[in-house]
Design a protein around this motif. Structure first.
Motif, PDB file in Angstrom:
ATOM      1  N   UNK A  45      -0.241 -14.573  -3.239  1.00 34.66           N
ATOM      2  CA  UNK A  45      -0.778 -13.661  -4.253  1.00 34.66           C
ATOM      3  C   UNK A  45      -0.390 -12.256  -3.822  1.00 34.66           C
ATOM      4  N   UNK A  46       0.023 -11.436  -4.760  1.00 33.24           N
ATOM      5  CA  UNK A  46       0.409 -10.060  -4.448  1.00 33.24           C
ATOM      6  C   UNK A  46      -0.747  -9.123  -4.765  1.00 33.24           C
ATOM      7  N   UNK A  47      -1.107  -8.273  -3.794  1.00 36.59           N
ATOM      8  CA  UNK A  47      -2.163  -7.274  -3.960  1.00 36.59           C
ATOM      9  C   UNK A  47      -1.541  -5.895  -3.782  1.00 36.59           C
ATOM     10  N   UNK A  48      -1.537  -5.105  -4.850  1.00 37.41           N
ATOM     11  CA  UNK A  48      -0.931  -3.775  -4.835  1.00 37.41           C
ATOM     12  C   UNK A  48      -2.033  -2.727  -4.825  1.00 37.41           C
ATOM     13  N   UNK A  49      -1.993  -1.843  -3.834  1.00 38.32           N
ATOM     14  CA  UNK A  49      -2.972  -0.764  -3.712  1.00 38.32           C
ATOM     15  C   UNK A  49      -2.225   0.554  -3.803  1.00 38.32           C
ATOM     16  N   UNK A  50      -2.498   1.323  -4.836  1.00 35.40           N
ATOM     17  CA  UNK A  50      -1.833   2.608  -5.024  1.00 35.40           C
ATOM     18  C   UNK A  50      -1.518   2.854  -6.481  1.00 35.40           C
ATOM     19  N   UNK A  51      -1.028   4.025  -6.755  1.00 37.32           N
ATOM     20  CA  UNK A  51      -0.621   4.392  -8.113  1.00 37.32           C
ATOM     21  C   UNK A  51       0.578   5.311  -8.011  1.00 37.32           C
TER      22      UNK A  51
ATOM     23  N   UNK B 196       0.853  -1.191   0.000  1.00 39.71           N
ATOM     24  CA  UNK B 196       0.000   0.000   0.000  1.00 39.71           C
ATOM     25  C   UNK B 196       0.880   1.229   0.000  1.00 39.71           C
ATOM     26  N   UNK B 197       0.675   2.101  -0.970  1.00 35.31           N
ATOM     27  CA  UNK B 197       1.439   3.341  -0.995  1.00 35.31           C
ATOM     28  C   UNK B 197       1.590   3.868  -2.405  1.00 35.31           C
ATOM     29  N   UNK B 198       2.221   5.017  -2.476  1.00 32.39           N
ATOM     30  CA  UNK B 198       2.508   5.614  -3.773  1.00 32.39           C
ATOM     31  C   UNK B 198       3.585   4.784  -4.465  1.00 32.39           C
ATOM     32  N   UNK B 199       3.368   4.497  -5.746  1.00 34.08           N
ATOM     33  CA  UNK B 199       4.290   3.626  -6.474  1.00 34.08           C
ATOM     34  C   UNK B 199       5.458   4.438  -7.010  1.00 34.08           C
TER      35      UNK B 199
ATOM     36  N   UNK C 282      -3.773 -10.393   3.745  1.00 34.92           N
ATOM     37  CA  UNK C 282      -3.425 -11.362   4.784  1.00 34.92           C
ATOM     38  C   UNK C 282      -2.105 -11.012   5.442  1.00 34.92           C
ATOM     39  N   UNK C 283      -1.292 -10.238   4.765  1.00 33.09           N
ATOM     40  CA  UNK C 283      -0.004  -9.787   5.272  1.00 33.09           C
ATOM     41  C   UNK C 283       0.327  -8.473   4.594  1.00 33.09           C
ATOM     42  N   UNK C 284       0.758  -7.502   5.376  1.00 32.95           N
ATOM     43  CA  UNK C 284       1.186  -6.224   4.810  1.00 32.95           C
ATOM     44  C   UNK C 284       2.709  -6.184   4.816  1.00 32.95           C
ATOM     45  N   UNK C 285       3.297  -5.977   3.643  1.00 35.45           N
ATOM     46  CA  UNK C 285       4.741  -5.982   3.491  1.00 35.45           C
ATOM     47  C   UNK C 285       5.200  -4.570   3.137  1.00 35.45           C
ATOM     48  N   UNK C 286       5.977  -3.953   4.021  1.00 30.80           N
ATOM     49  CA  UNK C 286       6.452  -2.578   3.816  1.00 30.80           C
ATOM     50  C   UNK C 286       7.976  -2.535   3.959  1.00 30.80           C
TER      51      UNK C 286
END
Length: 390
Positions: free
Chosen positions: A240-246, A213-216, A279-283
């Motif tokens: 599975x990778x879920x990307x939220x942001x642009x 999650x964040x600005x790409x 299910x997991x947030x990776x930062x």
């Protein structure tokens, strides 16, 4: 002095034209200050179609686009004659600067020249940015410049004790106070988890969704994230990778994680749903001073895997609410994810612990601490003026 006696001129390099964690915090702060009777006027570059409506009175500062392919951001040209006239009419008794660029330096100079109290808040670790653009050799120079900037203010606000330690290590002797961050607990909650929404994106109920999650932009650690995903694939770890942001690096990132689901920009309750559905947030970013997105994931009951850096240390309890790994240790990141994928009970325990810890982070309490810091600086300024010179 009472809150209603304060007249605050807030200087921001980006108050609302591109959405980010820093300007979300600034707008929430201004809203709190206005409710407490403080007079606030904000000075920042503006655009015709900002990312969101500004809170409070916003004065445009002439600016030019940032170079290096980042033209979406603008650099204020400083305090121009028009801005100076507006400042004179507003007559602030406190100046708050939020970024160490031309406008911030000019505002600190203006405050010193006119005997106005000044506070600088630290939101981003700009000294780490060169690492992502192959010019890391200039980092020591940037540290020197930042040390000078924060040393010029009467006080500095940082998100946590870790950043205070870093400033002290640099040699900043200015008094430092903590301005943490809060979270909207109605929006970021385990109750927002939506399996139907996941399915609509092609993520099965049984699949472990590793979220970003964040600005790409590359300084968010996109290269590390991609390398870790490749390591998981090589090991045969299901995910599975879920990307939220642009953002401007979206195309590059998509080429590096070709199997990822890109949900695009999400806002409001839709954002809360997206985070809770991970299910997991990776930062893996090391550029944050706090990590607002990390706190949002914790509030949503999602375990966190983060870089052992200023944005997560003190927020993520290693082994309790998530895991911390040395910033570029790809193998250790992959080990941590493999364990979290294999142990659903561990995921549940970490998510519940993170949710419980996040409950203590509330915006009203946190922003009231900023108001207290303002009043303390004003009191110290007046005492200094009253002291006889030797």
């Amino acid at each position: 002095m009472k809150p209603s006696d304060l007249r605050v001129a807030l200087f921001s390099g980006n108050y609302n034209y591109v959405r980010d964690g820093a300007n979300q915090a600034l707008n929430l702060l201004v809203g709190h200050l206005l409710r407490r009777g403080v007079k606030v006027r904000v000075y920042s570059p503006t655009v015709a179609k900002p990312a969101f409506p500004a809170t409070g009175d916003l004065v445009d500062v002439p600016a030019f686009p940032m170079i290096g392919g980042r033209g979406e951001y603008k650099l204020g040209r400083g305090i121009t004659p028009t801005v100076a006239r507006d400042l004179e009419a507003f007559a602030p008794n406190l100046i708050h600067v939020s970024a160490p660029e031309f406008l911030g330096h000019a505002a600190l100079t203006y405050g010193r020249k006119h005997g106005i109290a000044t506070i600088a808040s630290l939101h981003t670790r700009f000294e780490t940015y060169p690492r992502y653009y192959h010019i890391g050799f200039i980092e020591p120079l940037m540290v020197k410049m930042l040390t000078r900037f924060y040393s010029r203010a009467d006080a500095v606000l940082v998100p946590g004790a870790g950043m205070a330690d870093i400033l002290h290590q640099w040699g900043v002797k200015t008094p430092i106070a903590i301005w943490s961050r809060g979270v909207d607990h109605g929006r970021f909650s385990p109750a927002r988890r939506d399996m139907a929404w996941r399915r609509s994106l092609g993520i099965g109920d049984h699949e472990i969704a590793i979220g970003f999650l964040g600005r790409l932009v590359k300084e968010k650690g996109l290269d590390v994230f991609a390398d870790v995903i490749k390591a998981l694939q090589a090991r045969g770890i299901p995910h599975k990778v879920l990307v939220v942001g642009e953002g401007p690096a979206a195309g590059w990132f998509a080429s590096q994680v070709p199997g990822a689901v890109f949900a695009g920009f999400q806002a409001g309750d839709d954002l809360g749903r997206a985070v809770a559905s991970m299910d997991l947030f990776f930062n893996p970013s090391v550029t944050e001073t706090f990590g607002n997105v990390t706190l949002e994931a914790m509030a949503a009951g999602v375990p966190v895997l983060a870089a052992r850096a200023s944005g997560a240390v003190g927020l993520v309890d290693d082994g309790v609410t998530g895991m911390l790994v040395e910033p570029r240790d790809i193998a250790r990141y992959a080990d941590a994810i493999a364990r979290i994928v294999a142990e659903p009970g561990l995921r549940d325990r970490m998510g519940a612990a993170g949710h419980a810890k996040a409950a203590g982070y509330r915006w009203d309490t946190i922003n009231e601490a900023v108001l207290d810091a303002y009043l303390d600086v004003m009191g110290s300024k007046h005492q200094t003026r009253a002291m006889p010179t030797l």
